[in-house]
Design a protein around this motif. Structure first.
Motif, short mmCIF file in Angstrom:
data_model
loop_
_atom_site.label_atom_id
_atom_site.label_comp_id
_atom_site.label_asym_id
_atom_site.label_seq_id
_atom_site.Cartn_x
_atom_site.Cartn_y
_atom_site.Cartn_z
N THR A 42 1.06 -0.98 0.17
CA THR A 42 -0.48 0.38 0.03
C THR A 42 0.86 1.34 -0.24
O THR A 42 2.01 1.14 -0.09
CB THR A 42 -0.57 -0.03 1.02
N GLY A 44 -6.47 5.96 -5.26
CA GLY A 44 -6.15 4.46 -5.83
C GLY A 44 -4.81 4.47 -5.57
O GLY A 44 -4.27 3.82 -6.16
N ALA A 80 -10.09 3.43 -0.71
CA ALA A 80 -11.19 1.40 0.16
C ALA A 80 -11.77 2.00 0.84
O ALA A 80 -12.18 3.22 1.57
CB ALA A 80 -9.96 1.05 1.07
N LYS A 126 -9.33 -2.28 3.95
CA LYS A 126 -8.07 -2.91 3.66
C LYS A 126 -7.67 -3.65 2.58
O LYS A 126 -7.02 -4.26 1.85
CB LYS A 126 -7.03 -3.60 5.11
N GLU A 127 -9.18 -4.33 2.09
CA GLU A 127 -9.34 -5.10 1.43
C GLU A 127 -10.33 -4.92 0.34
O GLU A 127 -10.12 -5.81 -1.03
CB GLU A 127 -10.36 -7.15 1.97
N GLY A 149 -11.03 -2.15 -1.91
CA GLY A 149 -9.98 -0.94 -2.56
C GLY A 149 -9.83 -0.95 -4.28
O GLY A 149 -10.40 -1.38 -4.48
N GLU A 209 -11.12 -12.06 -0.36
CA GLU A 209 -11.01 -10.40 -1.04
C GLU A 209 -12.62 -10.23 -1.60
O GLU A 209 -13.32 -8.87 -1.81
CB GLU A 209 -10.30 -10.07 -1.71
N TRP A 215 -16.49 -8.09 -1.09
CA TRP A 215 -16.43 -6.68 -2.26
C TRP A 215 -18.33 -7.76 -2.04
O TRP A 215 -19.30 -6.60 -1.89
CB TRP A 215 -15.99 -6.72 -3.21
N SER A 244 -20.53 0.42 -2.59
CA SER A 244 -19.19 0.28 -2.60
C SER A 244 -18.77 0.92 -3.12
O SER A 244 -17.94 2.24 -3.39
CB SER A 244 -18.04 -1.00 -2.43
N LEU A 298 -17.33 4.81 -2.82
CA LEU A 298 -15.34 5.08 -3.54
C LEU A 298 -15.43 6.44 -4.33
O LEU A 298 -14.30 7.60 -4.30
CB LEU A 298 -14.71 4.12 -4.28
#
Length: 295
Positions: free
Chosen positions: A50, A148, A252, A255-256, A258, A275, A279, A287, A291
């Motif tokens: 990251t 991102g 994101a 943490k999973e 993004g 992951e 979502w 989501s 974002l």
């Protein structure tokens, strides 16, 4: 620069283990509200850092030298030394979900990812798209932490254009815009007026960014920490046929979950099925609305 030569260079880097690419990756489609999402499940992303994790892109030792001002070491990953007017160079991305997956970096390592694109950036991207195959490739830019990006050295990414993104309707004059829940701004390049120039593309990008800024300025998660010269966090997606610009609020949900620029077009790269399941539990369009900037 020809596509075949780039592919040969890319494959060689994969064979040596310098570039991580999963040739057995899966594409998993999911329909939500009549809109198709595509997950790219690839182990190549499992070690991707990251923004807060130090990255070493180059191959030679833990203290390999970086370009002055840069936080990306491209030593051993270079594909083409001069792109456009010589202001940029092309390198392989270390963590890839396409063949090839490339980075177009400024030669000036002090150029930052939180600034908007300049005409020289657009010219380099336009030149690279034409050289790689103007009907098949896409360039995308993740502007700023909330846009991102994972590195601060200014760079655009390039790869073959994934099938069935939200922007696929732009490939046809009769295409119907999908009902996305976030603001996006786009323009087709007219084919009837002859070749489009980088100057024209830059003007269009600037106009679309102004629209994105009007709805997105000050709404990003880290707006208070942004440098005074920072642009509104946004994504830019460019082919030789069209351009999309969309404002971002955050990189994101957790943490999973993004998304980069292509993720905002419904092409979401994940390292594990866990992951992907995350979502799905959150809700895909809901989501992306969080974002981006909700309509």
């Amino acid at each position: 620069m020809e596509e075949l030569r780039v592919l040969r260079q890319f494959d060689k880097l994969v064979e040596t283990g310098l570039v991580l690419y999963d040739d057995k990756q899966e594409v998993i489609e999911h329909l939500e509200g009549g809109i198709k999402f595509r997950f790219i499940l690839t182990s190549a992303l499992s070690k991707k850092p990251t923004l807060h994790v130090p990255q070493r892109q180059g191959p030679d030792g833990d203290q390999a030298e970086k370009q002055a001002g840069s936080d990306i070491d491209t030593a051993g990953f270079e594909m083409q030394t001069d792109i456009g007017s010589g202001t940029h160079f092309l390198a392989a991305n270390k963590f890839c979900f396409a063949r090839p997956h490339l980075m177009l970096l400024t030669r000036d390592g002090y150029q930052k990812q939180y600034k908007s694109l300049l005409e020289s950036d657009i010219e380099a991207a336009w030149s690279a798209l034409a050289a790689l195959g103007e009907d098949n490739y896409v360039a995308f830019f993740n502007c700023g932490r909330d846009g991102g990006c994972s590195r601060m050295h200014k760079h655009i990414q390039l790869m073959p254009m994934p099938n069935d993104s939200f922007a696929s309707f732009l490939d046809s004059e009769a295409g119907e815009e999908p009902d996305v829940a976030f603001h996006w701004f786009y323009r087709r390049f007219p084919s009837s007026r002859g070749p489009v120039t980088p100057i024209e593309v830059t003007r269009v990008y600037t106009s679309l960014l102004e629209q994105a800024t009007r709805v997105g300025q000050g709404r990003s998660e880290n707006a208070a920490e942004a440098p005074p010269e920072a642009a509104c966090p946004h994504n830019m997606i460019l082919t030789r046929r069209w351009i999309v610009v969309l404002p971002r609020q955050r990189a994101a949900i957790n943490k999973e979950a993004g998304a980069n620029a292509l993720g905002m077009l419904g092409v979401i790269a994940v390292a594990t099925k866990g992951e992907m399941d995350g979502w799905l539990r959150l809700g895909l369009m809901e989501s992306l609305k969080l974002l981006g900037v909700p309509k």
